[in-house]
Design an enzyme around this catalytic site. Sequence first.
Site, PDB file in Angstrom:
ATOM      1  N   GLU A 174     -29.156 -15.461   1.458  1.00 12.12           N
ATOM      2  CA  GLU A 174     -28.468 -16.239   2.308  1.00 12.12           C
ATOM      3  C   GLU A 174     -28.820 -17.780   1.536  1.00 12.12           C
ATOM      4  O   GLU A 174     -29.973 -18.014   1.151  1.00 12.12           O
ATOM      5  CB  GLU A 174     -28.791 -16.547   3.670  1.00 12.12           C
ATOM      6  N   LYS A 229     -31.963 -15.435  -5.868  1.00  4.89           N
ATOM      7  CA  LYS A 229     -32.421 -16.212  -4.645  1.00  4.89           C
ATOM      8  C   LYS A 229     -33.724 -16.822  -4.620  1.00  4.89           C
ATOM      9  O   LYS A 229     -33.608 -18.158  -4.438  1.00  4.89           O
ATOM     10  CB  LYS A 229     -32.510 -15.317  -3.486  1.00  4.89           C
ATOM     11  N   CYS A 285     -38.939 -22.094   3.486  1.00  4.88           N
ATOM     12  CA  CYS A 285     -38.582 -21.141   2.484  1.00  4.88           C
ATOM     13  C   CYS A 285     -39.239 -21.569   1.099  1.00  4.88           C
ATOM     14  O   CYS A 285     -39.833 -20.936   0.225  1.00  4.88           O
ATOM     15  CB  CYS A 285     -37.345 -20.920   2.114  1.00  4.88           C
TER      16      CYS A 285
HETATM   17  P1  NAD Z   1     -36.895 -16.801  11.635  1.00  3.26           P
HETATM   18  O1  NAD Z   1     -38.373 -16.727  11.988  1.00  3.26           O
HETATM   19  O2  NAD Z   1     -36.201 -17.929  12.377  1.00  3.26           O
HETATM   20  O3  NAD Z   1     -36.302 -15.489  12.304  1.00  3.26           O
HETATM   21  C1  NAD Z   1     -36.558 -14.337  12.239  1.00  3.26           C
HETATM   22  C2  NAD Z   1     -36.389 -13.658  13.532  1.00  3.26           C
HETATM   23  O4  NAD Z   1     -36.665 -12.005  13.129  1.00  3.26           O
HETATM   24  C3  NAD Z   1     -37.295 -13.932  14.451  1.00  3.26           C
HETATM   25  O5  NAD Z   1     -36.704 -14.325  15.840  1.00  3.26           O
HETATM   26  C4  NAD Z   1     -38.176 -12.659  14.948  1.00  3.26           C
HETATM   27  O6  NAD Z   1     -38.604 -12.300  16.190  1.00  3.26           O
HETATM   28  C5  NAD Z   1     -37.345 -11.639  14.517  1.00  3.26           C
HETATM   29  N1  NAD Z   1     -37.871 -10.335  14.023  1.00  3.26           N
HETATM   30  C6  NAD Z   1     -38.981  -9.866  13.307  1.00  3.26           C
HETATM   31  N2  NAD Z   1     -39.261  -8.724  13.160  1.00  3.26           N
HETATM   32  C7  NAD Z   1     -38.319  -8.179  13.935  1.00  3.26           C
HETATM   33  C8  NAD Z   1     -37.706  -6.626  14.280  1.00  3.26           C
HETATM   34  N3  NAD Z   1     -38.635  -5.788  13.771  1.00  3.26           N
HETATM   35  N4  NAD Z   1     -36.820  -6.434  14.983  1.00  3.26           N
HETATM   36  C9  NAD Z   1     -36.039  -7.561  15.715  1.00  3.26           C
HETATM   37  N5  NAD Z   1     -36.082  -8.908  15.244  1.00  3.26           N
HETATM   38  C10 NAD Z   1     -37.389  -9.185  14.763  1.00  3.26           C
HETATM   39  O7  NAD Z   1     -36.594 -16.764  10.060  1.00  3.26           O
HETATM   40  P2  NAD Z   1     -35.221 -17.234   9.327  1.00  3.26           P
HETATM   41  O8  NAD Z   1     -35.667 -18.811   9.150  1.00  3.26           O
HETATM   42  O9  NAD Z   1     -34.068 -16.919  10.089  1.00  3.26           O
HETATM   43  O10 NAD Z   1     -35.386 -16.659   8.117  1.00  3.26           O
HETATM   44  C11 NAD Z   1     -35.028 -15.202   7.858  1.00  3.26           C
HETATM   45  C12 NAD Z   1     -34.952 -14.903   6.454  1.00  3.26           C
HETATM   46  O11 NAD Z   1     -34.134 -15.719   5.844  1.00  3.26           O
HETATM   47  C13 NAD Z   1     -36.522 -15.151   5.620  1.00  3.26           C
HETATM   48  O12 NAD Z   1     -36.492 -14.319   4.646  1.00  3.26           O
HETATM   49  C14 NAD Z   1     -36.008 -16.532   4.857  1.00  3.26           C
HETATM   50  O13 NAD Z   1     -36.760 -16.629   3.716  1.00  3.26           O
HETATM   51  C15 NAD Z   1     -34.542 -16.408   4.644  1.00  3.26           C
HETATM   52  N6  NAD Z   1     -33.762 -17.489   4.585  1.00  3.26           N
HETATM   53  C16 NAD Z   1     -34.187 -18.665   5.474  1.00  3.26           C
HETATM   54  C17 NAD Z   1     -33.400 -19.778   5.519  1.00  3.26           C
HETATM   55  C18 NAD Z   1     -33.292 -20.881   6.289  1.00  3.26           C
HETATM   56  O14 NAD Z   1     -32.899 -21.676   6.176  1.00  3.26           O
HETATM   57  N7  NAD Z   1     -34.102 -20.747   7.358  1.00  3.26           N
HETATM   58  C19 NAD Z   1     -32.343 -19.714   4.400  1.00  3.26           C
HETATM   59  C20 NAD Z   1     -31.850 -18.771   3.651  1.00  3.26           C
HETATM   60  C21 NAD Z   1     -32.718 -17.603   3.654  1.00  3.26           C
HETATM   61  C1  UGA Z   2     -33.259 -24.433   1.288  1.00  2.39           C
HETATM   62  C2  UGA Z   2     -32.025 -24.379   0.033  1.00  2.39           C
HETATM   63  O1  UGA Z   2     -31.310 -25.722   0.119  1.00  2.39           O
HETATM   64  C3  UGA Z   2     -30.958 -23.406   0.694  1.00  2.39           C
HETATM   65  O2  UGA Z   2     -30.126 -23.127  -0.250  1.00  2.39           O
HETATM   66  C4  UGA Z   2     -31.964 -22.113   1.098  1.00  2.39           C
HETATM   67  O3  UGA Z   2     -31.106 -21.041   1.443  1.00  2.39           O
HETATM   68  C5  UGA Z   2     -32.969 -22.302   1.995  1.00  2.39           C
HETATM   69  O4  UGA Z   2     -33.736 -23.364   1.394  1.00  2.39           O
HETATM   70  C6  UGA Z   2     -33.627 -21.130   2.064  1.00  2.39           C
HETATM   71  O5  UGA Z   2     -33.690 -20.250   1.407  1.00  2.39           O
HETATM   72  O6  UGA Z   2     -34.464 -21.141   3.281  1.00  2.39           O
HETATM   73  P1  UGA Z   2     -33.416 -26.086   3.469  1.00  2.39           P
HETATM   74  O7  UGA Z   2     -34.887 -25.735   3.143  1.00  2.39           O
HETATM   75  O8  UGA Z   2     -32.888 -25.649   4.847  1.00  2.39           O
HETATM   76  O9  UGA Z   2     -32.819 -25.206   2.363  1.00  2.39           O
HETATM   77  O10 UGA Z   2     -33.055 -27.533   3.391  1.00  2.39           O
HETATM   78  P2  UGA Z   2     -33.075 -28.365   2.023  1.00  2.39           P
HETATM   79  O11 UGA Z   2     -31.916 -29.386   2.127  1.00  2.39           O
HETATM   80  O12 UGA Z   2     -32.952 -27.716   0.634  1.00  2.39           O
HETATM   81  O13 UGA Z   2     -34.472 -29.394   2.069  1.00  2.39           O
HETATM   82  C7  UGA Z   2     -35.607 -28.986   1.692  1.00  2.39           C
HETATM   83  C8  UGA Z   2     -36.611 -29.829   1.831  1.00  2.39           C
HETATM   84  O14 UGA Z   2     -36.455 -30.652   0.405  1.00  2.39           O
HETATM   85  C9  UGA Z   2     -36.539 -30.916   2.744  1.00  2.39           C
HETATM   86  O15 UGA Z   2     -37.795 -31.368   3.357  1.00  2.39           O
HETATM   87  C10 UGA Z   2     -35.804 -32.079   2.209  1.00  2.39           C
HETATM   88  O16 UGA Z   2     -36.022 -33.141   3.116  1.00  2.39           O
HETATM   89  C11 UGA Z   2     -36.234 -32.173   0.941  1.00  2.39           C
HETATM   90  N1  UGA Z   2     -35.414 -32.667   0.187  1.00  2.39           N
HETATM   91  C12 UGA Z   2     -34.089 -32.222  -0.091  1.00  2.39           C
HETATM   92  C13 UGA Z   2     -35.823 -34.018  -0.594  1.00  2.39           C
HETATM   93  O17 UGA Z   2     -36.879 -34.453  -0.158  1.00  2.39           O
HETATM   94  N2  UGA Z   2     -35.033 -34.474  -1.480  1.00  2.39           N
HETATM   95  C14 UGA Z   2     -33.372 -33.901  -1.763  1.00  2.39           C
HETATM   96  O18 UGA Z   2     -33.078 -34.661  -2.649  1.00  2.39           O
HETATM   97  C15 UGA Z   2     -33.041 -33.012  -0.894  1.00  2.39           C
END
Ligand code: NAD
Ligand code: UGA
Length: 485
Positions: A174, A229, A285
């Site tokens: 994602e 990713k 992340c």
């Molecule tokens: P999160 O911590 O918000 O959510 C994960 C959820 O999974 C939690 O609510 C937890 O209770 C649940 N969980 C864990 N083990 C479980 C199980 N065995 N059964 C059921 N539920 C279970 O995490 P997130 O931010 O959604 O990130 C999830 C993944 O996506 C990570 O690998 C992260 O790196 C990736 N990712 C996050 C973002 C982002 O913007 N947060 C963007 C892209 C990718």
């Molecule tokens: C980032 C990536 O942008 C997503 O594509 C990815 O899916 C995600 O991580 C993930 O894998 O978790 P996110 O961390 O939600 O998304 O937000 P961003 O907009 O990337 O910002 C990350 C950090 O960088 C923030 O603290 C933001 O303030 C900072 N940032 C961003 C800067 O300081 N300057 C910029 O120009 C942009």
Amino acid sequence: MISKNNLVENICCVGAGYVGGPTMAVIADKCPEIKVSVVDINEERIKAWNDDNLDNLPIYEPGLVEVVKRSRNRNLFFTSDVDNCIKNADMVFISVNTPIKSAGLGALQASDLKWVEVCARRIGAISKGHTIVVEKSTLPVRTAEIIKEILEATTKSAKKNGEEKTFSVLSNPEFLAEGTAVNDLFNPDRVLIGGEDEVAIEKLKSIYLKWVPNKKILCTSLWSSELSKLTANAFLAQRISSINSVSAICEATGANIQEVAKAVGLDSRIGNKFLNAGPGFGGSCFKKDILNLVYLCRYFDLDEVADYWEQIVHINNWQQNRIYEKIVDKLFRNLSGKKIAILGFAFKANTNDTRESPAIQIASNLLEEGSILQIHDPKVSWDQIFNSLSTYYETNKLDKSNINNWTLENSVESAVNNADAVLILTEWDIYRDINWEKISNSMREPSWVFDTRLITDPRKVRDAGLNLWRLGEMESCKDGTFGLS
Ligand code: NAD
Ligand code: UGA
């Protein structure tokens, strides 16, 4: 179990977090014929997703309430009944947390895969017939191999009992960013699908094709998908550390970081996005994914490559630290008993997420110096700040004497009351329109404003009689705008 007509009819997503919740809400919105169940072991979270008052959803994302409202309890369901949903699903997304390991081999670098493994084992034990398992979590390269091995073990034992159980594993990372998640999901730059099983790939693709143009759906091998990713996040974080490192050069030389970013970004090969200098990147992340890449490089004896990527995290810590040092310096190298208003605790605007927020490290350092923090953030709760600071103190083994010297204020006005300094850490819109004239009357003199997001109007702040420090600008440049429009 795949249905008779060979279409995906029933999706289960394990993990109702920042990714699982919004991603599945959008799939349910765009594919009303598919039943989408989002399951989580965290019952509080599931309760919040089901709250009648949509303002209480566990995640704040612009536009999310509307999407959830359209499909919740129509074809989108949030439940803690993990097993039942897995059993009935023909496609299971793994969207659980993958934080950095805190102890053991690879501690503080490698991803902790315990939640992914628990998930894979549960899917193996519970599912029936053929199931497509989709990695949505960000995972180390070749994790699909581990998942396959776990699932294949259950295939064998099912066979012994005369039961037919098969799996296909796909990688579908994602790329949404928090704060713009809904828009990113509706209009992705690309959808990436990695896998070997053509039929499974087509099935997953057919879901996205409901709203994503074919040319934006990229199919690769599993390993390319997993590595892409990590690489995308590493490249994005690299840009921020690059521009942040230049912000320090600007402060030393009299160049202006916004002018430099604009000039550099106008080169179409470089592009103008992601060039905003700031207090360092936060979010759950970037740091973990880079460290995971570093761990992978070291594992394969690619030490030079590991050193290269590790430096991005190093610069990020340094940026947070130098902001704190600047404040100490300006406030006569003594923060004891001084009140500092912190504006913004979320790691970026338009999210309530505080994971790895630069505010955590900076606030902890300021507390250690004896200051009293008056924190304001439009979406972050007291509990989140408390938990973030407690974890940071414990991880870094800090002296906890001052850990409670902070309050969460419900307005900017109350946050700045009697403060010696205002520190802007998150670029929330409401901080762009602060009435500095009014604010200055309630602060203690000499009063300072530290703007790490470059959202203040320097003239207005200085005309109000406040001292101003802006990231990436030399202090003698009182005008601060440098003719930028
Ligand atoms: P999160 O911590 O918000 O959510 C994960 C959820 O999974 C939690 O609510 C937890 O209770 C649940 N969980 C864990 N083990 C479980 C199980 N065995 N059964 C059921 N539920 C279970 O995490 P997130 O931010 O959604 O990130 C999830 C993944 O996506 C990570 O690998 C992260 O790196 C990736 N990712 C996050 C973002 C982002 O913007 N947060 C963007 C892209 C990718
Ligand atoms: C980032 C990536 O942008 C997503 O594509 C990815 O899916 C995600 O991580 C993930 O894998 O978790 P996110 O961390 O939600 O998304 O937000 P961003 O907009 O990337 O910002 C990350 C950090 O960088 C923030 O603290 C933001 O303030 C900072 N940032 C961003 C800067 O300081 N300057 C910029 O120009 C942009």
